[in-house]
Scaffold this active site. Sequence first.
Site, PDB file in Angstrom:
ATOM      1  N   CYS A   1       0.771  -1.255   0.001  1.00 20.86           N
ATOM      2  CA  CYS A   1      -0.215  -0.150   0.066  1.00 20.86           C
ATOM      3  C   CYS A   1       1.112   1.219  -0.321  1.00 20.86           C
ATOM      4  O   CYS A   1       1.606   1.236   0.833  1.00 20.86           O
ATOM      5  CB  CYS A   1      -0.975  -0.052   1.274  1.00 20.86           C
ATOM      6  SG  CYS A   1      -2.317   1.234   1.253  1.00 20.86           S
TER       7      CYS A   1
ATOM      8  N   HIS B   1      -9.872   1.559   1.500  1.00 19.74           N
ATOM      9  CA  HIS B   1      -9.496   2.660   1.934  1.00 19.74           C
ATOM     10  C   HIS B   1     -10.764   3.931   1.971  1.00 19.74           C
ATOM     11  O   HIS B   1     -10.514   4.721   3.618  1.00 19.74           O
ATOM     12  CB  HIS B   1      -8.339   3.003   0.719  1.00 19.74           C
ATOM     13  CG  HIS B   1      -7.622   2.835   1.391  1.00 19.74           C
ATOM     14  ND1 HIS B   1      -6.831   3.022   1.326  1.00 19.74           N
ATOM     15  CD2 HIS B   1      -6.097   2.245   0.009  1.00 19.74           C
ATOM     16  CE1 HIS B   1      -5.176   2.561   2.044  1.00 19.74           C
ATOM     17  NE2 HIS B   1      -5.302   2.251   0.464  1.00 19.74           N
TER      18      HIS B   1
HETATM   19 NI    NI Z   1      -3.905   0.429   0.038  1.00 21.57          NI
END
Ligand code: NI
Length: 162
Positions: free
Chosen positions: A88, A134
């Site tokens: 990420c 997210h």
């Molecule tokens: Ni991410």
Amino acid sequence: MLDIFTIGADVLRGKAAPIEKFDDELNALVEKMFETMKLGKGVGLAGPQVGVAQRIFVMQIDGDKPRVFINPEIVETSVELSTFEEGCLSIPGVYADLDRPALIRVQAWNERGRRFVLGADGFLARVIQHELDHLDGVLFTDRLPERSRDRLLKQYEKRMRA
Ligand code: NI
């Protein structure tokens, strides 16, 4: 390029708000998000990661076209799981294998306000699920077993101090 917020930032932990206006401002945001994603060498980027608490993410995986998802919703998931290594841009430098549904069906709108429904599997399905998390304040590390999560976050902190 937009600033990428990293783990610890509040904006990564909230529930993002639906997008209501499909206007020039939105299109400018989409463009900047793609630019930021590419400079960061990521395959996906969600609004909260650039400090925008709105339900939008962009993605592009190898061999696929650029894709924009606005107000996305997963409407179907398979019982079958698959394993992929995730990373990420908001937790740079660390990666871990994670199980998630292998197939999904997602409904979303594109930047022109056109609704679409997409069936996805493989890495495409994986990135969509990661990015959609997210928008609900969830990071991939939250989904790891406690022990591997602790190990990964320690590794991350060590990297950040180096
Ligand atoms: Ni991410």
